[in-house]
Scaffold this active site. Structure first.
Site, short mmCIF file in Angstrom:
data_model
loop_
_atom_site.label_atom_id
_atom_site.label_comp_id
_atom_site.label_asym_id
_atom_site.label_seq_id
_atom_site.Cartn_x
_atom_site.Cartn_y
_atom_site.Cartn_z
N SER A 132 6.08 3.48 13.30
CA SER A 132 4.65 3.71 13.50
C SER A 132 4.42 4.47 14.79
CB SER A 132 3.97 2.34 13.58
OG SER A 132 2.68 2.46 14.13
N ARG B 158 -12.77 -2.06 21.19
CA ARG B 158 -11.85 -3.09 20.72
C ARG B 158 -10.69 -3.17 21.71
NH1 ARG B 158 -9.40 -2.26 14.71
NH2 ARG B 158 -8.48 -0.47 15.75
N TYR C 74 0.83 -1.22 0.00
CA TYR C 74 0.00 0.00 0.00
C TYR C 74 0.86 1.27 0.00
CZ TYR C 74 -3.26 3.48 1.99
OH TYR C 74 -4.00 4.60 2.25
N ASP D 32 10.07 -7.58 -3.20
CA ASP D 32 8.83 -7.92 -2.49
C ASP D 32 8.55 -9.41 -2.69
OD1 ASP D 32 5.94 -7.98 -1.70
OD2 ASP D 32 6.14 -5.81 -1.74
N LYS E 39 8.47 -3.03 16.05
CA LYS E 39 8.88 -1.70 15.59
C LYS E 39 9.87 -1.09 16.59
CE LYS E 39 6.50 -1.42 11.76
NZ LYS E 39 7.20 -1.55 10.47
N PHE F 68 1.44 8.06 11.29
CA PHE F 68 0.18 8.01 12.02
C PHE F 68 -0.78 7.13 11.19
CE2 PHE F 68 0.76 10.18 16.03
CZ PHE F 68 2.11 10.44 15.89
N TYR G 156 3.31 -6.60 17.41
CA TYR G 156 3.64 -5.76 16.24
C TYR G 156 4.41 -4.51 16.69
CZ TYR G 156 2.93 -2.18 12.66
OH TYR G 156 3.14 -1.16 11.75
P1 NAD Z 1 1.53 -3.66 3.08
O1 NAD Z 1 1.27 -4.97 3.71
O2 NAD Z 1 0.54 -3.15 2.08
O3 NAD Z 1 2.97 -3.64 2.40
C1 NAD Z 1 4.05 -4.39 2.89
C2 NAD Z 1 4.71 -5.08 1.70
O4 NAD Z 1 5.82 -5.84 2.16
C3 NAD Z 1 3.78 -6.03 0.95
O5 NAD Z 1 3.88 -5.80 -0.44
C4 NAD Z 1 4.31 -7.43 1.32
O6 NAD Z 1 4.09 -8.37 0.30
C5 NAD Z 1 5.78 -7.13 1.56
N1 NAD Z 1 6.45 -8.05 2.49
C6 NAD Z 1 6.03 -8.43 3.72
N2 NAD Z 1 6.91 -9.27 4.28
C7 NAD Z 1 7.92 -9.43 3.37
C8 NAD Z 1 9.11 -10.18 3.36
N3 NAD Z 1 9.45 -10.97 4.40
N4 NAD Z 1 9.92 -10.10 2.28
C9 NAD Z 1 9.58 -9.32 1.21
N5 NAD Z 1 8.45 -8.60 1.16
C10 NAD Z 1 7.63 -8.65 2.24
O7 NAD Z 1 1.70 -2.59 4.28
P2 NAD Z 1 1.78 -1.00 4.24
O8 NAD Z 1 0.54 -0.47 4.84
O9 NAD Z 1 2.21 -0.53 2.90
O10 NAD Z 1 2.93 -0.78 5.32
C11 NAD Z 1 4.28 -0.61 4.95
C12 NAD Z 1 5.11 -0.44 6.21
O11 NAD Z 1 4.61 0.67 6.96
C13 NAD Z 1 5.07 -1.64 7.16
O12 NAD Z 1 6.36 -1.84 7.70
C14 NAD Z 1 4.10 -1.21 8.23
O13 NAD Z 1 4.36 -1.84 9.47
C15 NAD Z 1 4.35 0.28 8.30
N6 NAD Z 1 3.20 1.05 8.83
C16 NAD Z 1 1.99 0.91 8.23
C17 NAD Z 1 0.89 1.60 8.74
C18 NAD Z 1 -0.48 1.45 8.13
O14 NAD Z 1 -1.47 1.76 8.80
N7 NAD Z 1 -0.61 1.05 6.87
C19 NAD Z 1 1.04 2.43 9.87
C20 NAD Z 1 2.30 2.56 10.44
C21 NAD Z 1 3.38 1.85 9.90
N1 UFG Z 2 -12.53 1.48 14.24
C1 UFG Z 2 -13.89 1.18 14.32
N2 UFG Z 2 -14.37 0.17 13.54
C2 UFG Z 2 -13.57 -0.58 12.71
C3 UFG Z 2 -12.19 -0.27 12.65
C4 UFG Z 2 -11.71 0.76 13.43
O1 UFG Z 2 -14.62 1.82 15.06
O2 UFG Z 2 -14.07 -1.50 12.06
C5 UFG Z 2 -11.99 2.60 15.05
C6 UFG Z 2 -10.96 2.17 16.07
O3 UFG Z 2 -11.59 1.78 17.27
C7 UFG Z 2 -10.12 3.45 16.20
C8 UFG Z 2 -10.18 4.06 14.79
O4 UFG Z 2 -11.32 3.47 14.17
O5 UFG Z 2 -10.73 4.33 17.09
C9 UFG Z 2 -8.94 3.76 13.94
O6 UFG Z 2 -8.71 2.36 13.94
P1 UFG Z 2 -7.67 1.69 12.91
O7 UFG Z 2 -7.72 0.22 13.16
O8 UFG Z 2 -7.94 2.16 11.53
O9 UFG Z 2 -6.27 2.32 13.34
P2 UFG Z 2 -5.45 2.26 14.71
O10 UFG Z 2 -5.20 3.66 15.13
O11 UFG Z 2 -6.11 1.37 15.69
O12 UFG Z 2 -4.10 1.55 14.28
C10 UFG Z 2 -3.40 1.91 13.07
C11 UFG Z 2 -2.62 0.71 12.57
C12 UFG Z 2 -1.52 0.37 13.55
C13 UFG Z 2 -0.67 1.58 13.78
C14 UFG Z 2 -1.50 2.75 14.23
C15 UFG Z 2 -0.66 3.98 14.34
O13 UFG Z 2 -3.46 -0.41 12.42
O14 UFG Z 2 -0.72 -0.63 13.01
O15 UFG Z 2 -2.55 3.00 13.29
O16 UFG Z 2 0.06 4.18 13.17
F1 UFG Z 2 0.24 1.29 14.72
#
Ligand code: NAD
Ligand code: UFG
Length: 337
Positions: A123, A290, A10, A30, A151, A176, A147
């Site tokens: 994160s 949750r 993503y 990837d 990090k 965020f 998780y």
């Molecule tokens: P994502 O799952 O869409 O992307 C991660 C990618 O890494 C995927 O394409 C997956 O196939 C690849 N991958 C996973 N494990 C692998 C491995 N062992 N070897 C090679 N490829 C591998 O996730 P994203 O939302 O794009 O997140 C990217 C990064 O940002 C992650 O490290 C995630 O922890 C961090 N992050 C995401 C969020 C969020 O809410 N999306 C928030 C904070 C931090």
């Molecule tokens: N929520 C609902 N219904 C749902 C999903 C979420 O009410 O079906 C609420 C949650 O209770 C929260 C808000 O929407 O209040 C956001 O929830 P998310 O699951 O979208 O996001 P979080 O803040 O819980 O967590 C996300 C990522 C984590 C990351 C964090 C900070 O999932 O990995 O943001 O970056 F660590």
């Protein structure tokens, strides 16, 4: 040349587009464990350039080192990893293996190839339950699930590495809540199974894939009782990575930087904004809190401004409109589209 682990995912796919548009060449590494090859096709459709690609797992040190060397990259952006909080509680070892061991292998490969510039996806989860808001980078660090622990371990590993060898250039970006999609509607978030995160779930309700949203609790100490988060447009986030790379060109350092907007929106705010953007009604039911959720979480983004000259430009309306464009033109994500 920039080497991008997890570049088909993503956030990684959006970063690829911004990097290519800014004139960089990219190599994506990837294993498609949480993404689809189609994402790379879409990146080419948007930018007119096909990213170089190596199919591999970051835990496979020799394949990784070979790919890094062959790419001729001068820097790495490391997105690859597992990210589902609930799953990390069920399968902690998978998370330590993929995230911690995978990053260790990456750092070894980088050392071997003499590539010492790294932008890492951290994160806001590393702040645990916020003691004070908005969150500044010097807030105490803690983790409430495996998780988050991975990090934290990785952040500490990076700080230790830099202390041992201050010629490294490391940017730890604490995201965020990334939401939305590229304005073309060609790439976006494509969660497998039931989405855990709010916006993908809301989008699937809007498009008719799910009947209603569960709002996890409306008795928090927030203006309307529902959880408050700092939602950031994924394109703003992607641009933050470009700015981090620019800074590292002339700084040997290891800095943690928040990437957020500084604005908190509640679940109800998000439902209303998405209804407006999609012209759909989002039915919802209030359910129990949750486990593990916190009431509010939002950034102080001023350090990103002073260090990177970066601030989020896109509004809540942009996040919802762009998210809806992606969801409505790809109702089942990348598959069958
Ligand atoms: P994502 O799952 O869409 O992307 C991660 C990618 O890494 C995927 O394409 C997956 O196939 C690849 N991958 C996973 N494990 C692998 C491995 N062992 N070897 C090679 N490829 C591998 O996730 P994203 O939302 O794009 O997140 C990217 C990064 O940002 C992650 O490290 C995630 O922890 C961090 N992050 C995401 C969020 C969020 O809410 N999306 C928030 C904070 C931090
Ligand atoms: N929520 C609902 N219904 C749902 C999903 C979420 O009410 O079906 C609420 C949650 O209770 C929260 C808000 O929407 O209040 C956001 O929830 P998310 O699951 O979208 O996001 P979080 O803040 O819980 O967590 C996300 C990522 C984590 C990351 C964090 C900070 O999932 O990995 O943001 O970056 F660590």
């Amino acid at each position: 040349m920039i080497f991008i682990t997890g570049g088909a995912g993503y956030i990684g796919s959006h970063a690829c587009v911004e990097l290519i548009n800014a004139g960089h060449e990219v190599t994506v590494f990837d294993n498609f464990s949480n993404s689809q090859p189609e994402a790379l096709v879409r990146i080419e459709r948007i930018t007119g350039k096909k990213p170089n690609f190596v199919n591999g797992d970051i835990r496979d040190g020799s394949v990784l080192a070979e790919a890094l060397k062959n790419s001729g990259a001068s820097a790495v952006i490391h997105f690859a990893g597992l990210k589902a909080v609930g799953e990390s509680v069920e399968k902690p070892l998978s998370y330590y293996d993929n995230n911690v061991l995978g990053t260790l292998r990456l750092l070894e490969a980088m050392t071997k190839c003499g590539v010492k510039t790294l932008v890492f996806s951290s994160s806001a989860t590393v702040y645990g339950d916020p003691q004070a808001l908005p969150l500044t980078e010097d807030h105490q660090l803690s983790a409430t699930n495996p998780y988050g622990q991975t990090k934290l371990v990785i952040e500490n590993m990076l700080r230790d590495l830099y202390r041992s060898d201050p010629t490294w250039r490391i940017s730890i970006l604490r995201y965020f809540n990334p939401v939305g999609a590229h304005a073309s509607g060609l790439i976006g978030e494509d969660p497998q199974g039931t989405p855990n995160n709010l916006l993908p779930f809301v989008a699937q309700v809007a498009v008719g894939r799910r009947e209603f949203l569960n709002v996890w609790g409306n008795d928090y100490d927030t203006p309307d009782g529902t959880g408050v988060r700092d939602y950031i447009h994924v394109v703003d986030l992607a641009i933050g990575h470009l700015k981090a790379l620019e800074r590292l060109r002339d700084h040997q350092e290891c800095l943690a930087i928040n990437l957020g907007t500084g604005i908190g929106y509640s679940v109800i705010d998000m439902i209303k904004a998405f209804e407006k953007a999609s012209s759909k009604v989002i039915p919802f039911k209030v359910a129990e809190r949750r486990p593990g959720d916190i009431a509010s979480c939002y950034a102080d983004p001023s350090f990103a401004m002073s260090t990177l000259g970066w601030r989020a430009e896109r509004s809540l309306e942009d996040m919802c409109k762009d998210g809806w464009r992606w969801q409505s033109s790809n109702p089942t994500g990348y598959s069958h589209s």
